[in-house]
Every structure is written in structure tokens, then in C-alpha cells.
Design a protein around this motif. Structure first.
Motif, PDB file in Angstrom:
ATOM      1  N   MET A 293     -22.788   7.468   0.432  1.00 53.59           N
ATOM      2  CA  MET A 293     -21.432   6.967   0.684  1.00 53.59           C
ATOM      3  C   MET A 293     -21.365   5.455   0.524  1.00 53.59           C
ATOM      4  SD  MET A 293     -19.502   9.573   1.242  1.00 53.59           S
ATOM      5  CE  MET A 293     -18.050   8.961   2.079  1.00 53.59           C
TER       6      MET A 293
ATOM      7  N   LEU B 115     -21.307   4.830  -3.079  1.00 49.19           N
ATOM      8  CA  LEU B 115     -19.985   5.147  -3.610  1.00 49.19           C
ATOM      9  C   LEU B 115     -19.031   3.973  -3.393  1.00 49.19           C
ATOM     10  CD1 LEU B 115     -17.827   7.067  -4.746  1.00 49.19           C
ATOM     11  CD2 LEU B 115     -17.544   7.965  -2.416  1.00 49.19           C
ATOM     12  N   GLY B 116     -19.060   3.403  -2.200  1.00 52.42           N
ATOM     13  CA  GLY B 116     -18.198   2.259  -1.917  1.00 52.42           C
ATOM     14  C   GLY B 116     -18.488   1.086  -2.825  1.00 52.42           C
ATOM     15  N   TRP B 117     -19.776   0.820  -3.037  1.00 56.37           N
ATOM     16  CA  TRP B 117     -20.165  -0.279  -3.925  1.00 56.37           C
ATOM     17  C   TRP B 117     -19.698  -0.002  -5.358  1.00 56.37           C
ATOM     18  CZ3 TRP B 117     -23.691  -0.591  -8.089  1.00 56.37           C
ATOM     19  CH2 TRP B 117     -23.970  -1.901  -8.510  1.00 56.37           C
TER      20      TRP B 117
ATOM     21  N   LEU C 130     -17.202   1.906  -6.337  1.00 60.62           N
ATOM     22  CA  LEU C 130     -15.745   1.784  -6.420  1.00 60.62           C
ATOM     23  C   LEU C 130     -15.310   0.323  -6.468  1.00 60.62           C
ATOM     24  CD1 LEU C 130     -14.658   4.555  -3.875  1.00 60.62           C
ATOM     25  CD2 LEU C 130     -14.462   4.644  -6.365  1.00 60.62           C
ATOM     26  N   LYS C 131     -15.995  -0.522  -5.694  1.00 60.08           N
ATOM     27  CA  LYS C 131     -15.654  -1.944  -5.716  1.00 60.08           C
ATOM     28  C   LYS C 131     -15.974  -2.547  -7.086  1.00 60.08           C
ATOM     29  CE  LYS C 131     -14.395  -5.930  -4.058  1.00 60.08           C
ATOM     30  NZ  LYS C 131     -15.112  -6.559  -2.930  1.00 60.08           N
TER      31      LYS C 131
ATOM     32  N   TRP D 283      -8.895  -3.236  -0.159  1.00 63.61           N
ATOM     33  CA  TRP D 283     -10.135  -3.030   0.585  1.00 63.61           C
ATOM     34  C   TRP D 283     -10.021  -3.596   1.995  1.00 63.61           C
ATOM     35  CZ3 TRP D 283     -13.324   0.500  -0.638  1.00 63.61           C
ATOM     36  CH2 TRP D 283     -13.590   0.811  -1.975  1.00 63.61           C
TER      37      TRP D 283
ATOM     38  N   ALA E  75     -16.715   8.282   7.010  1.00 60.21           N
ATOM     39  CA  ALA E  75     -16.594   8.132   5.557  1.00 60.21           C
ATOM     40  C   ALA E  75     -16.050   6.754   5.185  1.00 60.21           C
ATOM     41  CB  ALA E  75     -15.690   9.234   4.997  1.00 60.21           C
TER      42      ALA E  75
ATOM     43  N   ILE F 143     -18.014   3.679   3.224  1.00 62.52           N
ATOM     44  CA  ILE F 143     -17.485   3.247   1.925  1.00 62.52           C
ATOM     45  C   ILE F 143     -17.135   1.763   1.958  1.00 62.52           C
ATOM     46  CG2 ILE F 143     -15.495   3.464   0.375  1.00 62.52           C
ATOM     47  CD1 ILE F 143     -15.574   6.478   0.905  1.00 62.52           C
ATOM     48  N   THR F 144     -16.485   1.315   3.021  1.00 62.30           N
ATOM     49  CA  THR F 144     -16.142  -0.110   3.102  1.00 62.30           C
ATOM     50  C   THR F 144     -17.385  -0.976   3.276  1.00 62.30           C
ATOM     51  OG1 THR F 144     -15.707   0.142   5.489  1.00 62.30           O
ATOM     52  CG2 THR F 144     -13.822   0.271   3.996  1.00 62.30           C
TER      53      THR F 144
ATOM     54  N   ALA G  93     -18.563  -1.350  -0.195  1.00 64.99           N
ATOM     55  CA  ALA G  93     -17.671  -2.212  -0.973  1.00 64.99           C
ATOM     56  C   ALA G  93     -17.883  -3.683  -0.629  1.00 64.99           C
ATOM     57  CB  ALA G  93     -16.216  -1.822  -0.729  1.00 64.99           C
TER      58      ALA G  93
END
Length: 306
Positions: free
Chosen positions: A14, A17-19, A21-22, A32, A201, A205-206, A209
């Protein structure tokens, strides 16, 4: 091995995934920040309150975890302060070294504790986080007020930060409800059940990011040294301290995870606000996050928790 596959790997997936997406500009920076604010002030408190409310804080678990995490963190903080004259860093750089060796990321620590040790471990972990977070916030703010570049604030900023911290409020409320002995009402439990997964989640994710690897290669030796203290010395010290203080097996496991969690993303924000070396702090947070994906399973395996 099942705890590794079902608990630890998804947590770091997760974050990745955040990284990703960023990096793909999935959201603008304002987007964000909005997601982070929603997670921090709404979803995560809703996740923590029932975890602490329903926890069994037996004498062999909660007390030793709190004492071990605080004791070892303060011991490392004291040694870092004593080593200041010999460290080849600027004053702002020292504040980032200081934050890097003692602060840890609750967004990673809590879901891993819940996955490895179940509801009992999650409740104990949440309580430990609620006890340690304000103490570390205060001491880090004081260090920044002393060595941060061109700033002031000291106790005023520390107290304002603590009074507005939703994590501390959530843990305090959960502990107060726990002491009443009342069970959560079914309707409220259902609301918490819906919000809890969202907290985990979105928090992870943040956290991903917010990672920045841009500066990690600029000072590799310093960042590796900070990370080794944070990811190896701190968790091992907390594990043995919990045992010496009478903690049971669960207490030792939660203390081990508390120490092995990566650096807190909030450290970077504090460094920016109070004149610390923000690029160095960003590198430490990024490196310890990646490093903890390796060291957490190794430590759990070495101490026979996997």
C-alpha cells in the motif's frame, strides 16, 4: 510466514501504491493534502478509539510496553544529545538526526501490530502510540527550538501541536471508555467497522505519497547510520526492556514493532516549520521506510514471532 504474507507485505504494498500514484501525478498536491487531512483527523481517530476501547490492558502488557518504548527512546535521545559536539552536521542537520533516531510512523506500526498480534496487539500498540507520541513531540520541538535555524516557539508550539493532535485525543477517549467497562454499542461498532479499513488504507497510501528519495543519495553515510540506529538498535532495545520490566510475550513483540517502525512523515513537516534540515529529514524518512520493509520481517523472525 503467514503473518508476513497477510500482514507485512500488504502494508508495504500500500505504501508503494501511494508512492506510485504520487509519481504518476494521480492527484494534485492539494488533493493529497486533503486526503491526508481527512485520514489524520477523521478516519484514523475512528480506527483508534475502538482499538483502545476494547483492548485488555493487563499488567503484563500495556505498562511494560509504555515504559519500555519511552525509556529506550529517551535513552537514545539523551545519547544523541551528548554526541552533538562530535557530530559533523550543522545545527539544523542535528535536529533531523535527532528526529530520525527516535520518531516512528504510527501509520505503519499499528496495522502491522494488528496483523501480527491480532486485536490484543493492536489495542496495546495503539495505547503505546498514544503514550509515546506526545512525549516525543515535546522533546523534538524543544530540540528544534534550540538548534533549528532562525526560529522560536518552544513550549508554545509544542503545547499547541499536542492540544490539536487527533491521535492523542482518540487514544485518550478510547482509554477513558475502556476504564468504564462498557461495551461499544452495536450501531457505533458498525460505524467504526466501516471507517477502520479506510483509515489503514488511506494512511498507508498517503505515507507512500509523502516519500521523497531525491535527497537520500546526497548524504548516504549519515542516513544509513541514522537508519541503523532507528531500525536495529531501537527495536532490539525496546524488546529487551519490555522483558526486563515484566512484560509478557505480547508486550515484547509490540515493543519490538514500535522500535522497528520507519521514521515519521510528520518529522519532515516539523523540520520545515521549525528550521530543521528538511531535505535530510525527507531522506531519512524515505530510507527508513524502504529499510523497514526488510528489517521488520527479519527482526520478527529472529525473535520467533513469525
Amino acid at each position: 510466514m503467514s503473518a508476513l504474507l497477510t500482514g507485512i507485505v500488504p502494508v508495504f504494498a500500500m505504501i508503494a501504491l501511494g508512492w506510485g500514484l504520487k509519481m504518476r501525478s494521480f492527484l494534485a498536491d492539494d488533493g493529497w493534502r486533503a486526503v491526508e487531512r481527512l485520514t489524520y483527523f477523521i478516519f484514523y481517530p475512528a480506527f483508534l478509539v475502538p482499538a483502545v476501547w476494547g483492548a485488555d490492558f493487563g499488567a503484563g502488557t500495556a505498562g511494560p510496553v509504555a515504559a519500555a518504548t519511552i525509556g529506550v527512546s529517551f535513552a537514545v535521545a539523551g545519547l544523541t544529545l551528548l554526541a552533538r559536539p562530535w557530530l559533523p552536521v550543522s545545527d539544523p542537520g542535528f535536529t533531523s538526526v535527532f528526529q530520525g533516531v527516535i520518531r516512528w510512523n504510527g501509520f505503519v506500526f499499528l496495522p502491522v501490530a494488528g496483523a501480527v498480534f491480532g486485536p490484543a496487539g493492536l489495542g496495546t500498540a495503539a495505547m503505546a502510540f498514544g503514550v509515546l507520541a506526545p512525549a516525543l513531540n515535546v522533546i523534538c520541538v524543544l530540540v528544534l527550538s534550540r538548534w533549528g535555524a532562525g526560529q522560536g516557539g518552544g513550549w508554545r508550539l509544542a503545547l499547541r501541536s499536542l492540544s490539536r493532535n487527533p491521535i492523542i485525543w482518540a487514544c485518550g477517549l478510547g482509554a477513558a471508555l475502556n476504564l468504564t467497562g462498557l461495551a461499544p454499542p452495536p450501531l457505533l461498532t458498525r460505524v467504526f467497522d466501516l471507517m477502520g479499513p479506510g483509515a489503514i488504507a488511506l494512511g498507508l497510501i498517503t505515507a507512500g505519497a509523502g516519500l521523497s528519495f531525491r535527497y537520500a543519495a546526497a548524504r548516504p553515510l549519515l542516513i544509513v547510520t541514522i537508519s541503523a540506529i532507528k531500525l536495529i538498535l531501537l527495536p532490539v532495545g525496546m524488546y529487551y526492556a519490555a522483558g526486563l520490566l515484566g512484560g509478557d510475550r505480547l508486550a515484547q513483540g509490540v515493543a519490538l514493532l514500535a522500535g522497528s517502525a520507519p521514521g515519521a512523515a510528520a518529522s519532515y513537516v516539523l523540520a520545515r516549520q521549525m528550521g530543521g534540515d528538511a531535505p535530510l529529514m525527507a531522506g531519512v524518512v524515505a530510507f527508513t521506510t524502504v529499510g523497514s520493509a526488510i528489517t521488520i520481517p527479519i527482526l520478527l523472525g529472529l525473535f520467533h514471532f513469525l
